[in-house]
Design an enzyme around this catalytic site. Structure first.
Site, short mmCIF file in Angstrom:
data_model
loop_
_atom_site.label_atom_id
_atom_site.label_comp_id
_atom_site.label_asym_id
_atom_site.label_seq_id
_atom_site.Cartn_x
_atom_site.Cartn_y
_atom_site.Cartn_z
N GLY A 1 -3.62 7.91 -12.30
CA GLY A 1 -4.76 8.31 -13.13
C GLY A 1 -6.03 8.49 -12.32
N ASP B 1 -3.68 13.18 -15.03
CA ASP B 1 -4.73 12.16 -15.18
C ASP B 1 -5.49 12.25 -16.51
OD1 ASP B 1 -4.01 11.40 -12.63
OD2 ASP B 1 -5.63 12.51 -11.66
N ARG C 1 4.97 36.44 -17.58
CA ARG C 1 5.58 37.30 -18.61
C ARG C 1 4.54 37.95 -19.52
NH1 ARG C 1 11.46 34.39 -19.70
NH2 ARG C 1 12.26 34.87 -17.62
O1 F6P Z 1 -4.32 13.75 -9.75
C1 F6P Z 1 -2.98 13.44 -9.93
C2 F6P Z 1 -2.59 12.26 -9.09
O2 F6P Z 1 -1.22 11.98 -9.32
C3 F6P Z 1 -3.41 10.98 -9.30
O3 F6P Z 1 -3.03 10.27 -10.45
C4 F6P Z 1 -3.16 10.25 -8.02
O4 F6P Z 1 -4.21 9.35 -7.73
C5 F6P Z 1 -3.10 11.36 -7.00
O5 F6P Z 1 -2.76 12.55 -7.72
C6 F6P Z 1 -2.11 11.15 -5.90
O6 F6P Z 1 -2.28 12.18 -4.99
P1 F6P Z 1 -1.19 12.60 -3.90
O7 F6P Z 1 -0.06 13.25 -4.63
O8 F6P Z 1 -1.92 13.55 -3.03
O9 F6P Z 1 -0.76 11.35 -3.22
#
Ligand code: F6P
Length: 323
Positions: free
Chosen positions: A170, A127, A25
């Site tokens: 995280g 994270d 937007r």
């Molecule tokens: O980076 C975000 C995150 O949710 C991390 O906390 C986690 O380790 C990772 O992605 C999980 O990745 P995926 O969704 O590819 O399993």
């Protein structure tokens, strides 16, 4: 600038849709055409782009996930993949790109900018491990989801005199675990930034049991050396020493699936507007993020070569408060 593209990449985060909406937007307001690139960098390479109008981004501010889809793309890690992506952008006369995502995504954005293409990044990951923004899109909502789970687990833990290991996401960063632990009133917190001795943890749990606590909540970061799986295995053979019976809950992707709260909607909206503003000023190769209440642009080179440090003083406070 006449046409820009916007994509979401890496793990989705609640608030990404609000950022897309703001980019579209505010871009339209400047008289630009805005393309939504589907499936992150993978869609950039495969030329998956759709023209977005103001109506196309209606009714999405309250939705979690990302209407554009997201992906982790191996091809984009090669120079050939990145050149193909730029060819696709140039073919459509797109002369600016907004990348909404975390560390891996902003590394990709930096690589694109090094090839001479104007890019602005938006700090988005649950994270909270991205340099250049004190807090990133999705963190607040993910924390509230973790907290709701901890509050519920505490209820059942108290009824059964149990200890719960609650593992939160995280990646390699302990931010979510530390903040969820301190705000959830956890008895103990395990994060990658501070070495945990499982033996010492067992002693602390026993002491909590002996002091008459009805439950013990231990919030564990998935990236800790002793994550929930390893701690569960360790405690299995030492169960009689804990006092409490032990249960383990991994929150996993549940944390990413919520509707964004007010904080994330506002942050994403401000960052989306800031991204188009930076593009219009020609200040590209930067990440927009929040610092001391202000939206600040930080060079992507600095973002991808710096490490965001965790304030571990809260860990000491949590130890005192969890007694
Ligand atoms: O980076 C975000 C995150 O949710 C991390 O906390 C986690 O380790 C990772 O992605 C999980 O990745 P995926 O969704 O590819 O399993």
């Amino acid at each position: 600038m006449k046409r820009i593209g916007v994509l979401t990449s890496g793990g989705d985060a609640p608030g990404m849709n609000a950022a897309i909406r703001a980019v579209v937007r505010t871009g339209l307001e400047k008289g630009w055409q805005v393309y939504g690139i589907q499936q992150g960098y993978a869609g950039l390479g495969d030329d998956l782009m759709i023209d977005l109008t103001a109506r196309d981004v209606g009714g999405i501010i309250q939705r979690g996930g990302t209407m554009l889809g997201s992906a982790r793309c191996a091809a984009f890690r090669t120079e050939e993949g990145r050149k193909q992506a730029i060819t696709n952008l140039v073919k459509r006369d797109i002369d600016g790109l907004v990348v909404i995502g975390g560390n891996g995504s902003q590394t990709g954005a930096y690589e694109v900018s090094k090839l001479g293409f104007p890019v602005v990044g938006i700090a988005s990951t649950i994270d909270n491990d991205l340099y250049g923004s004190e807090i990133t899109i999705g963190v607040d909502t993910a924390l509230n989801i973790a907290l709701e789970a901890i509050d519920r687990l505490k209820t059942t833990a108290s009824s059964h005199h149990r200890a719960f290991l609650v593992e939160v996401m995280g990646r390699d960063c302990g931010y979510l675990a530390l903040i969820a632990g301190i705000t959830g009133g956890a008895e103990a917190i395990v994060i990658p930034e501070i070495e945990t001795d499982p033996e010492q943890l067992a002693v602390e749990l026993r002491s909590a049991y002996n002091r008459g606590k009805a439950h013990a909540i231990i919030v564990v970061a998935e990236g800790a050396r002793y994550n929930a799986g390893r701690l569960t295995d360790y405690f299995k053979t030492h169960s009689q020493r804990l006092g409490f019976e032990l249960r383990t809950t991994q929150l996993g992707h549940v944390q990413r699936g919520g509707a964004p709260g007010a904080f994330d909607r506002l942050l994403a909206t401000r960052l989306g507007a800031a991204a188009t503003e930076q593009l219009s000023k020609g200040n590209t190769g930067v990440l927009v993020g929040l610092q001391k209440g202000f939206i600040i642009a930080t060079p992507l080179e600095e973002v991808v070569t710096s490490k965001k440090l965790l304030d571990t003083s809260l860990f000491d406070l949590a130890r005192v408060l969890g007694k």
